[in-house]
Motif scaffolding. Sequence first.
Motif, PDB file in Angstrom:
ATOM      1  N   GLU A   1       3.131  14.089   3.850  1.00 28.24           N
ATOM      2  CA  GLU A   1       3.812  13.336   2.807  1.00 28.24           C
ATOM      3  C   GLU A   1       3.213  11.941   2.671  1.00 28.24           C
ATOM      4  O   GLU A   1       2.557  11.445   3.589  1.00 28.24           O
ATOM      5  CB  GLU A   1       5.314  13.228   3.098  1.00 28.24           C
ATOM      6  N   ALA A   2       3.467  11.361   1.504  1.00 28.68           N
ATOM      7  CA  ALA A   2       3.069   9.979   1.242  1.00 28.68           C
ATOM      8  C   ALA A   2       4.320   9.105   1.206  1.00 28.68           C
ATOM      9  O   ALA A   2       5.415   9.569   0.874  1.00 28.68           O
ATOM     10  CB  ALA A   2       2.332   9.883  -0.089  1.00 28.68           C
ATOM     11  N   SER A   3       4.157   7.831   1.513  1.00 34.28           N
ATOM     12  CA  SER A   3       5.272   6.889   1.489  1.00 34.28           C
ATOM     13  C   SER A   3       4.813   5.591   0.825  1.00 34.28           C
ATOM     14  O   SER A   3       3.730   5.079   1.140  1.00 34.28           O
ATOM     15  CB  SER A   3       5.771   6.615   2.908  1.00 34.28           C
ATOM     16  N   TRP A   4       5.616   5.083  -0.082  1.00 36.28           N
ATOM     17  CA  TRP A   4       5.305   3.817  -0.730  1.00 36.28           C
ATOM     18  C   TRP A   4       6.605   3.078  -1.051  1.00 36.28           C
ATOM     19  O   TRP A   4       7.686   3.634  -0.981  1.00 36.28           O
ATOM     20  CB  TRP A   4       4.469   4.016  -1.987  1.00 36.28           C
TER      21      TRP A   4
ATOM     22  N   ASN B   1      11.201  -6.593   6.454  1.00 36.05           N
ATOM     23  CA  ASN B   1      10.704  -5.446   7.201  1.00 36.05           C
ATOM     24  C   ASN B   1      11.468  -4.199   6.778  1.00 36.05           C
ATOM     25  O   ASN B   1      12.698  -4.197   6.725  1.00 36.05           O
ATOM     26  CB  ASN B   1      10.851  -5.658   8.706  1.00 36.05           C
ATOM     27  N   VAL B   2      10.718  -3.159   6.463  1.00 42.04           N
ATOM     28  CA  VAL B   2      11.306  -1.899   6.015  1.00 42.04           C
ATOM     29  C   VAL B   2      10.963  -0.819   7.029  1.00 42.04           C
ATOM     30  O   VAL B   2       9.799  -0.663   7.425  1.00 42.04           O
ATOM     31  CB  VAL B   2      10.768  -1.498   4.622  1.00 42.04           C
ATOM     32  N   ASN B   3      11.971  -0.087   7.480  1.00 43.90           N
ATOM     33  CA  ASN B   3      11.749   1.009   8.415  1.00 43.90           C
ATOM     34  C   ASN B   3      11.379   2.266   7.629  1.00 43.90           C
ATOM     35  O   ASN B   3      12.154   2.760   6.819  1.00 43.90           O
ATOM     36  CB  ASN B   3      13.010   1.266   9.246  1.00 43.90           C
ATOM     37  N   GLU B   4      10.163   2.765   7.844  1.00 48.11           N
ATOM     38  CA  GLU B   4       9.658   3.929   7.129  1.00 48.11           C
ATOM     39  C   GLU B   4       9.647   5.146   8.044  1.00 48.11           C
ATOM     40  O   GLU B   4       9.220   5.072   9.202  1.00 48.11           O
ATOM     41  CB  GLU B   4       8.228   3.698   6.642  1.00 48.11           C
ATOM     42  N   ILE B   5      10.123   6.269   7.513  1.00 40.65           N
ATOM     43  CA  ILE B   5      10.006   7.567   8.185  1.00 40.65           C
ATOM     44  C   ILE B   5       9.216   8.476   7.263  1.00 40.65           C
ATOM     45  O   ILE B   5       9.662   8.756   6.139  1.00 40.65           O
ATOM     46  CB  ILE B   5      11.390   8.166   8.497  1.00 40.65           C
ATOM     47  N   VAL B   6       8.046   8.913   7.712  1.00 43.97           N
ATOM     48  CA  VAL B   6       7.146   9.692   6.866  1.00 43.97           C
ATOM     49  C   VAL B   6       6.916  11.055   7.520  1.00 43.97           C
ATOM     50  O   VAL B   6       6.429  11.139   8.665  1.00 43.97           O
ATOM     51  CB  VAL B   6       5.800   8.975   6.651  1.00 43.97           C
ATOM     52  N   GLN B   7       7.273  12.108   6.802  1.00 42.09           N
ATOM     53  CA  GLN B   7       7.094  13.469   7.313  1.00 42.09           C
ATOM     54  C   GLN B   7       5.623  13.874   7.211  1.00 42.09           C
ATOM     55  O   GLN B   7       4.849  13.287   6.445  1.00 42.09           O
ATOM     56  CB  GLN B   7       7.956  14.446   6.508  1.00 42.09           C
ATOM     57  N   PRO B   8       5.205  14.875   8.009  1.00 37.14           N
ATOM     58  CA  PRO B   8       3.819  15.363   7.904  1.00 37.14           C
ATOM     59  C   PRO B   8       3.512  15.812   6.475  1.00 37.14           C
ATOM     60  O   PRO B   8       4.354  16.362   5.772  1.00 37.14           O
ATOM     61  CB  PRO B   8       3.786  16.542   8.879  1.00 37.14           C
TER      62      PRO B   8
ATOM     63  N   GLU C   1       0.818  -1.208   0.000  1.00 33.91           N
ATOM     64  CA  GLU C   1       0.000   0.000   0.000  1.00 33.91           C
ATOM     65  C   GLU C   1       0.856   1.263   0.000  1.00 33.91           C
ATOM     66  O   GLU C   1       2.049   1.229   0.288  1.00 33.91           O
ATOM     67  CB  GLU C   1      -0.914   0.035   1.239  1.00 33.91           C
ATOM     68  N   THR C   2       0.188   2.373  -0.297  1.00 39.05           N
ATOM     69  CA  THR C   2       0.789   3.696  -0.119  1.00 39.05           C
ATOM     70  C   THR C   2       0.200   4.310   1.155  1.00 39.05           C
ATOM     71  O   THR C   2      -1.013   4.271   1.368  1.00 39.05           O
ATOM     72  CB  THR C   2       0.480   4.608  -1.323  1.00 39.05           C
ATOM     73  N   TYR C   3       1.061   4.847   2.017  1.00 37.71           N
ATOM     74  CA  TYR C   3       0.629   5.425   3.286  1.00 37.71           C
ATOM     75  C   TYR C   3       0.711   6.947   3.218  1.00 37.71           C
ATOM     76  O   TYR C   3       1.694   7.493   2.701  1.00 37.71           O
ATOM     77  CB  TYR C   3       1.487   4.902   4.439  1.00 37.71           C
ATOM     78  N   PHE C   4      -0.322   7.621   3.769  1.00 42.85           N
ATOM     79  CA  PHE C   4      -0.369   9.081   3.795  1.00 42.85           C
ATOM     80  C   PHE C   4      -0.306   9.551   5.248  1.00 42.85           C
ATOM     81  O   PHE C   4      -1.078   9.079   6.097  1.00 42.85           O
ATOM     82  CB  PHE C   4      -1.658   9.592   3.141  1.00 42.85           C
TER      83      PHE C   4
ATOM     84  N   TYR D   1      13.037   0.057  -2.985  1.00 45.38           N
ATOM     85  CA  TYR D   1      13.090   1.510  -2.825  1.00 45.38           C
ATOM     86  C   TYR D   1      11.979   1.973  -1.885  1.00 45.38           C
ATOM     87  O   TYR D   1      10.816   1.585  -2.044  1.00 45.38           O
ATOM     88  CB  TYR D   1      12.879   2.220  -4.173  1.00 45.38           C
ATOM     89  N   GLN D   2      12.349   2.819  -0.905  1.00 46.11           N
ATOM     90  CA  GLN D   2      11.339   3.546  -0.151  1.00 46.11           C
ATOM     91  C   GLN D   2      11.177   4.895  -0.813  1.00 46.11           C
ATOM     92  O   GLN D   2      12.154   5.643  -0.981  1.00 46.11           O
ATOM     93  CB  GLN D   2      11.727   3.743   1.306  1.00 46.11           C
ATOM     94  N   ARG D   3       9.965   5.207  -1.209  1.00 47.76           N
ATOM     95  CA  ARG D   3       9.666   6.482  -1.866  1.00 47.76           C
ATOM     96  C   ARG D   3       8.825   7.358  -0.936  1.00 47.76           C
ATOM     97  O   ARG D   3       7.885   6.870  -0.292  1.00 47.76           O
ATOM     98  CB  ARG D   3       8.873   6.243  -3.156  1.00 47.76           C
ATOM     99  N   THR D   4       9.160   8.646  -0.886  1.00 46.50           N
ATOM    100  CA  THR D   4       8.327   9.615  -0.179  1.00 46.50           C
ATOM    101  C   THR D   4       8.166  10.839  -1.039  1.00 46.50           C
ATOM    102  O   THR D   4       9.034  11.162  -1.863  1.00 46.50           O
ATOM    103  CB  THR D   4       8.940  10.026   1.174  1.00 46.50           C
ATOM    104  N   GLY D   5       7.057  11.551  -0.848  1.00 43.86           N
ATOM    105  CA  GLY D   5       6.821  12.762  -1.613  1.00 43.86           C
ATOM    106  C   GLY D   5       5.618  13.507  -1.080  1.00 43.86           C
ATOM    107  O   GLY D   5       4.824  12.956  -0.307  1.00 43.86           O
ATOM    108  N   PRO D   6       5.469  14.785  -1.455  1.00 45.67           N
ATOM    109  CA  PRO D   6       4.344  15.586  -0.953  1.00 45.67           C
ATOM    110  C   PRO D   6       3.010  15.053  -1.468  1.00 45.67           C
ATOM    111  O   PRO D   6       2.941  14.398  -2.505  1.00 45.67           O
ATOM    112  CB  PRO D   6       4.641  16.986  -1.506  1.00 45.67           C
TER     113      PRO D   6
END
Length: 450
Positions: free
Chosen positions: A367-370, A358-365, A294-297, A415-420
């Motif tokens: 932003e989306a992460s996938w 297991n992937v460690n995700e850091i998601v800024q306010p 999934e993509t997380y927001f 790849y961990q992707r993040t973006g606005p």
Amino acid sequence: MESRPRPVGAARTLVRTAPVIGLSLCLGLVVGPTAEASVAVPPARAAAPVTVTVLNGDFAQPAFTGVNTSANPYAWSVGSTSGTGTTGGVWRWNAATGGHPGGLIAAMLRLPTEATHGLKQRLRGVRRGAQVTVTYDESPSVSNSCTAAALEKGQTYTVQGEGGSLTNQTTLPTTEKLPSNYWKPAWRTGVALTFTAAANEPLLTFASTVPAAQNASGNCGPLITNVRATQEPPPVDKTIPAGSLPTSEAFYGNDRRTAADAVAYCNGAANRCTFTAEDDYSFSYYAPARVAAETYFNCTRNTLNRTRPVSTANRSYGDLPAASGLPGSGTGTPTNMAQQYTQGTGLNPAWNTAQTHNVNEIVQPAEASWIETQASRQRTEGWFDATTKATDPNYDWRLHTVIDHPSTNLSDRLYQRTGPLTASEKQRCQSDRPNAPTPVGAITPAGAER
């Protein structure tokens, strides 16, 4: 945090305007089923032609004594079809009688009244799409069964490479009869035929077209010898998807057979066949990136730090019968052919695999992460050949196949992707909470029982 699936191929990366933070992790992860190969620009053709082995191109085998023989030459099929084992086809003349300037034995094409007897051989090692040039030497017949009228204007025959047009040829004439009562040959050397191969191991065919009235019951026909060939191999095509690999092809001598027939032979004993990879057409590559899970927001006001599991699966591709233990069954059964493949390539792949990391995700306010994955793949193209060669190559088995499986040489990419957030995603984050309205009026006090 809100979670929802994002379809594969969604244009996530196309709508981000801010720089994307990418974390590339080579974890040896195996990616879910991927059918596409990476697109690559095909290289130019080879600068110089490559020699093609024409088996028994001088018609010396099997050896014979005397002036001529009706024993069919090894590696060549004779008859109205490409079938092996036919008899009564070409004759072969010894070097003294045939008179070839290089002292070679010559094959005489025949056209009996009951059937066309062609002379045929598959050009081993030639691939579909190759530019092939065949050269050979020709002469009118030396047979004492020929009449002067049959030779005075030369003799006609056809030559064709599979994929090229049927070419009509006429030899030089001859009018001189030798004291031995045989006709004097008139050799033309270096006759060339060029064609584009329409199949792997294209069939090369010579056939007499001498009219029956001049043919003396099939005992008068043009001579052929010194058959040679070169090719310009086609460039490797890395754009073919793994799910659309070329069909496996089997040959018994010059005959086409089913892949199941060849598998039955090669699988019959541990060392019955030897697998040889075509190195120029085998390669490792990365499949196109796919969105995994999934993509997380992050709709909160805080940075989120979490661990997410990413599960992926990978499979192999091919079209060999299940008995081979190779793709397409991909069962991993330790069959004789699977061992032959391993010995020939040095690879021992797992045909179907699945892993979870297991992937460690850091998601800024805001932003989306996938997660995106790229599977490492190995494509191997090659031949299963009979290990013990028959005296006559007409009785050797060959099986060409292409197998695409998870690579044992490369690590997969994760790849961990993040973006606005996009405009619509921001709107969703700002929507009202889905609460039910209060059950009392706006101006009515709430009581204990209300």
